[in-house]
Design an enzyme around this catalytic site. Sequence first.
Site, mmCIF file in Angstrom:
data_model
loop_
_atom_site.group_PDB
_atom_site.id
_atom_site.type_symbol
_atom_site.label_atom_id
_atom_site.label_comp_id
_atom_site.label_asym_id
_atom_site.label_seq_id
_atom_site.Cartn_x
_atom_site.Cartn_y
_atom_site.Cartn_z
ATOM 1 N N GLU A 54 -2.130 5.287 -48.085
ATOM 2 C CA GLU A 54 -1.483 4.854 -46.824
ATOM 3 C C GLU A 54 -0.193 4.109 -47.173
ATOM 4 O OE1 GLU A 54 -4.172 2.738 -44.213
ATOM 5 O OE2 GLU A 54 -5.843 4.052 -44.691
ATOM 6 N N GLU B 262 -12.336 -0.131 -46.062
ATOM 7 C CA GLU B 262 -12.157 -1.589 -45.956
ATOM 8 C C GLU B 262 -13.464 -2.367 -45.828
ATOM 9 O OE1 GLU B 262 -9.310 -2.061 -42.782
ATOM 10 O OE2 GLU B 262 -7.907 -0.676 -43.718
HETATM 11 O O1 9MR Z 1 -2.234 3.938 -38.109
HETATM 12 C C1 9MR Z 1 -3.335 3.493 -37.377
HETATM 13 C C2 9MR Z 1 -2.842 2.946 -36.051
HETATM 14 O O2 9MR Z 1 -2.273 3.955 -35.270
HETATM 15 C C3 9MR Z 1 -3.995 2.280 -35.319
HETATM 16 O O3 9MR Z 1 -3.501 1.662 -34.152
HETATM 17 C C4 9MR Z 1 -4.660 1.276 -36.223
HETATM 18 C C5 9MR Z 1 -5.831 0.631 -35.517
HETATM 19 O O4 9MR Z 1 -6.462 -0.307 -36.308
HETATM 20 O O5 9MR Z 1 -5.100 1.915 -37.408
HETATM 21 C C6 9MR Z 1 -4.057 2.411 -38.156
HETATM 22 O O6 9MR Z 1 -4.425 2.882 -39.400
HETATM 23 C C7 9MR Z 1 -5.124 1.997 -40.269
HETATM 24 C C8 9MR Z 1 -6.010 2.850 -41.143
HETATM 25 O O7 9MR Z 1 -6.853 3.606 -40.349
HETATM 26 C C9 9MR Z 1 -6.791 1.998 -42.128
HETATM 27 N N1 9MR Z 1 -5.934 1.144 -42.882
HETATM 28 C C10 9MR Z 1 -5.011 0.318 -42.116
HETATM 29 C C11 9MR Z 1 -4.180 1.213 -41.180
HETATM 30 C C12 9MR Z 1 -3.170 0.375 -40.413
HETATM 31 O O8 9MR Z 1 -3.820 -0.499 -39.545
#
Ligand code: 9MR
Length: 347
Positions: free
Chosen positions: A259, A153
Amino acid sequence: MKIHYLIIIALFFVACKADEIEICTDEVALHSLADFPIGVAVSPSELQYNAAYQEIVTTQFNSITPGNAFKPDALQPSEGVFDFEVADSLVAFAMRNNQRIHGHTLLWHNQLPNWMNRFSGDRTAWIKMMKTHIQTVVRHFEGRVKSWDVVNEAFEDNGDFRENIWLEHIGKDYLELAFEFAQKADSTVLLFYNDYNIALKNRKCRAILEHFEGLKSKGIQVDGIGLQLHIFNRIPTNNEIENAVNAIVEAEYLIHFSEIDISMNWTGGSMNLTTNRLERQGRKMKVLTNIFQTIPKKQQFGMTVWGVSDLDSWIPSFFEREDYPLLYDTNYEPKLMYCGFLEGLID
Ligand code: 9MR
């Protein structure tokens, strides 16, 4: 006249029926139906304490992405102090089950340890700190982790670079340096750039492809692009997803649908979980799977869902809304979204 109407109505129902997702069971593993890896983002604690969750992860999937366990706050909680205990047990679990491990993620703007956010030093010190993190982590998992989201990102939806500590203290070439450091640490690992809204925001998609084309032409290794696909039924449209996929195929990257989750609650208020809505979600999952299969075989890295059941999704807590974005319901029973995935795979 009346007969014409009847025929039209009958045809309409036949068409709808053909488009229907059949209720299914999960007796046959998704990965056994696919000729590319089928992945899931996992939480080590759920794997340890939740038998239903563990059963699904081990039977249905042959690729694992740690949802949080490989992020910088987890792996380097204090400067110079690396903690691989949880991550290593996850890797051991995946290896016991013959599952590929996709590392997520070396650099991001979120889930950084406090010390990293507050790090002070000149550009050289920042580069050294970034390099140490990347290379210690990549080397630690060498031979066990197949691929990494090196940077996650880094672009805004309008195509600008996202403001983050790396851009601020190192400059735009932090991306190039990150890929270079990862490559030097393990020349066999596959290196990905991962982001959301790539299909929805054309300018973002173009900016990313342009940037990495520039890096590749300088000899930097960039193997793949991760399209996160946190999506809704209608947003992005199937056409927008196809266009993004085609652009990435043309640029000759591996493609990871990295994802996947399909939100059902666009407005954010309370919602009824109707069969109709579940069906639409199933159809979207089938379409995603069909689109993935249009990618030339050698560029198909895999399709990964972002969690197991609706209980595990990040969406309800993050957006503070009711939602049901994943393959399994809150009782760990397969939903029509699962069946749509299955139908897409056997299409
Ligand atoms: O799934 C992840 C969640 O458990 C966390 O709380 C969150 C924190 O920002 O991150 C989530 O995963 C992210 C991923 O690492 C990058 N793309 C967006 C995902 C959803 O926020």
